[in-house]
Design an enzyme around this catalytic site. Structure first.
Site, PDB file in Angstrom:
ATOM      1  N   ARG A   1       0.659  -1.023   0.128  1.00  0.00           N
ATOM      2  CA  ARG A   1       0.053   0.156  -0.007  1.00  0.00           C
ATOM      3  C   ARG A   1       0.872   1.310   0.296  1.00  0.00           C
ATOM      4  O   ARG A   1       0.511   2.180  -0.789  1.00  0.00           O
ATOM      5  CB  ARG A   1      -0.929  -0.012   1.304  1.00  0.00           C
ATOM      6  CG  ARG A   1      -1.759   1.070   1.260  1.00  0.00           C
ATOM      7  CD  ARG A   1      -2.443   1.722  -0.021  1.00  0.00           C
ATOM      8  NE  ARG A   1      -3.172   0.706  -0.804  1.00  0.00           N
ATOM      9  CZ  ARG A   1      -3.007   0.921  -2.078  1.00  0.00           C
ATOM     10  NH1 ARG A   1      -2.754   1.873  -2.665  1.00  0.00           N
ATOM     11  NH2 ARG A   1      -4.070  -0.299  -2.761  1.00  0.00           N
TER      12      ARG A   1
ATOM     13  N   LYS B   1       2.285  24.875  -2.059  1.00  0.00           N
ATOM     14  CA  LYS B   1       1.150  24.323  -1.582  1.00  0.00           C
ATOM     15  C   LYS B   1       1.126  22.678  -1.936  1.00  0.00           C
ATOM     16  O   LYS B   1       0.505  22.295  -2.870  1.00  0.00           O
ATOM     17  CB  LYS B   1      -0.061  24.735  -2.388  1.00  0.00           C
ATOM     18  CG  LYS B   1      -0.370  26.272  -2.280  1.00  0.00           C
ATOM     19  CD  LYS B   1      -1.483  26.897  -3.084  1.00  0.00           C
ATOM     20  CE  LYS B   1      -1.611  28.389  -2.817  1.00  0.00           C
ATOM     21  NZ  LYS B   1      -2.864  28.893  -3.797  1.00  0.00           N
TER      22      LYS B   1
ATOM     23  N   LYS C   1       5.451  38.950   0.432  1.00  0.00           N
ATOM     24  CA  LYS C   1       4.149  38.913   0.034  1.00  0.00           C
ATOM     25  C   LYS C   1       3.334  39.927   0.594  1.00  0.00           C
ATOM     26  O   LYS C   1       3.801  40.804   1.365  1.00  0.00           O
ATOM     27  CB  LYS C   1       3.585  37.522   0.522  1.00  0.00           C
ATOM     28  CG  LYS C   1       4.365  36.226  -0.405  1.00  0.00           C
ATOM     29  CD  LYS C   1       3.944  34.751   0.103  1.00  0.00           C
ATOM     30  CE  LYS C   1       2.373  34.603  -0.453  1.00  0.00           C
ATOM     31  NZ  LYS C   1       2.572  34.405  -1.932  1.00  0.00           N
TER      32      LYS C   1
ATOM     33  N   GLU D   1       5.655  40.380  -4.203  1.00  0.00           N
ATOM     34  CA  GLU D   1       4.225  40.238  -4.734  1.00  0.00           C
ATOM     35  C   GLU D   1       3.458  41.428  -4.992  1.00  0.00           C
ATOM     36  O   GLU D   1       3.465  42.361  -4.210  1.00  0.00           O
ATOM     37  CB  GLU D   1       3.566  39.154  -4.010  1.00  0.00           C
ATOM     38  CG  GLU D   1       2.098  39.064  -4.266  1.00  0.00           C
ATOM     39  CD  GLU D   1       1.213  38.101  -3.041  1.00  0.00           C
ATOM     40  OE1 GLU D   1       1.578  36.737  -3.180  1.00  0.00           O
ATOM     41  OE2 GLU D   1       0.506  38.680  -2.299  1.00  0.00           O
TER      42      GLU D   1
ATOM     43  N   ASP E   1       0.090  38.726  -8.652  1.00  0.00           N
ATOM     44  CA  ASP E   1      -0.802  37.748  -8.365  1.00  0.00           C
ATOM     45  C   ASP E   1      -2.394  38.012  -8.600  1.00  0.00           C
ATOM     46  O   ASP E   1      -2.847  39.210  -8.212  1.00  0.00           O
ATOM     47  CB  ASP E   1      -0.728  37.900  -6.694  1.00  0.00           C
ATOM     48  CG  ASP E   1      -1.571  36.916  -5.965  1.00  0.00           C
ATOM     49  OD1 ASP E   1      -1.541  35.725  -6.274  1.00  0.00           O
ATOM     50  OD2 ASP E   1      -2.031  37.308  -4.831  1.00  0.00           O
TER      51      ASP E   1
END
Length: 293
Positions: free
Chosen positions: A111, A146, A178, A203, A224
């Site tokens: 598995r 992510k 950011k 950003e 963005d």
């Protein structure tokens, strides 16, 4: 200076052996617990078998060495014979690998080996689909952070096998200012002092922010969730900006709201990079099975 430079790296994709071993051991502990009681109760200890890993759909293979490592971790005596090379396309019903050895070892490792192989192949396959859409352009496709906790290095490896590039792998690799950084400091009038060997990216979310960021000539500006017409204008402004001979022109990265059905429109604007979180954060694993023969 930062280590393990992933951002737009062109070096041959590889997985750190020590980190791979750690990932596999944690996965096996999670899956096996105190022991595979079903196998222990039904399979004689000395029983040997042969099994095949079979593709149940068409896909791009990624993670064959990872799967082998899983079986070898459970039992170094298991024989693993790949039938197709990493990064090659495989058709449904074809054999990916032949495995032989103790039945208990093969069934216990099954598995975890299939989970990793199907996940990485799914990422590589999806990445290849995006890369094909970008074929007419010079734009580079990158992933994001992510990713699934604990599996980032494997997922970013799969993106490379699919023909994509990596963005930064960790927060220590490069500076990326950011929107929340800017909100926390209530704007900025100068860039931080950047240590040698680090790139810096800013950003922005509109043309006013873009013009402000471009004034500092960072290595990259991330556009963005900006509309196509705004991105077109940003590219024109960047292209008309004078950069000193020792300073490479700022690269532009489009990010946010970009999918397989619209990526060509973003690439046509002339951006250098398109980052897509979908490559790793919502990928569908491919369908494979292990059959005893």
């Amino acid at each position: 200076m930062a280590y393990d430079k992933y951002f737009l790296s062109e070096r041959k994709p590889e997985i750190n052996p020590e980190r791979l071993e750690s990932i596999i051991r944690h996965a096996l502990i999670e899956d096996i617990g105190r022991g595979d009681i079903t196998t222990q109760l039904t399979i004689p200890k000395d029983k040997e078998i042969k099994a095949k890993i079979i593709a149940k759909e068409d896909f791009l293979l990624c993670g064959i060495a990872v799967a082998e490592k899983v079986f070898k971790t459970v039992d170094s005596g298991v024989k693993f014979e790949p039938k197709i090379k990493e990064g090659k396309e495989i058709k449904a019903k074809k054999t990916i690998a032949v495995i032989s050895g103790k039945a208990s070892s093969i069934l216990t490792a099954e598995r975890v080996a299939l989970n990793l192989l199907s996940l990485l192949s799914g990422i590589a396959t999806k990445t290849r689909e995006f890369v094909k859409e970008l074929a007419p352009f010079k734009t580079k496709l990158t992933d994001t952070r992510k990713t699934m906790p604990g599996l980032r290095e494997l997922q970013k490896y799969a993106v490379r096998i699919g023909g994509g590039h990596n963005h930064r792998i960790r927060l220590d690799e490069m500076i990326l200012i950011k929107d929340n950084h800017i909100k926390a400091i209530e704007g900025y009038s100068k860039l931080p002092s950047v240590p040698a060997g680090y790139k810096i990216e800013i950003e922005v979310q509109n043309l006013d922010e873009f013009n402000h960021a471009l004034h500092f000539k960072p290595d990259v500006i991330m556009l963005d969730n900006m509309q196509i017409d705004q991105i077109n204008e940003a590219v024109k402004i960047r292209n008309s900006t004078e950069f000193k001979s020792h300073h490479l022109p700022t690269k532009l990265e489009a990010s946010g709201g970009i999918f397989l059905d619209n990526i060509k429109k973003y690439a046509a604007t002339g951006v250098d990079i398109i980052s897509v979180g979908e490559l790793t954060d919502s990928v569908k694993s491919v369908d494979i099975s292990l059959d005893v023969v």
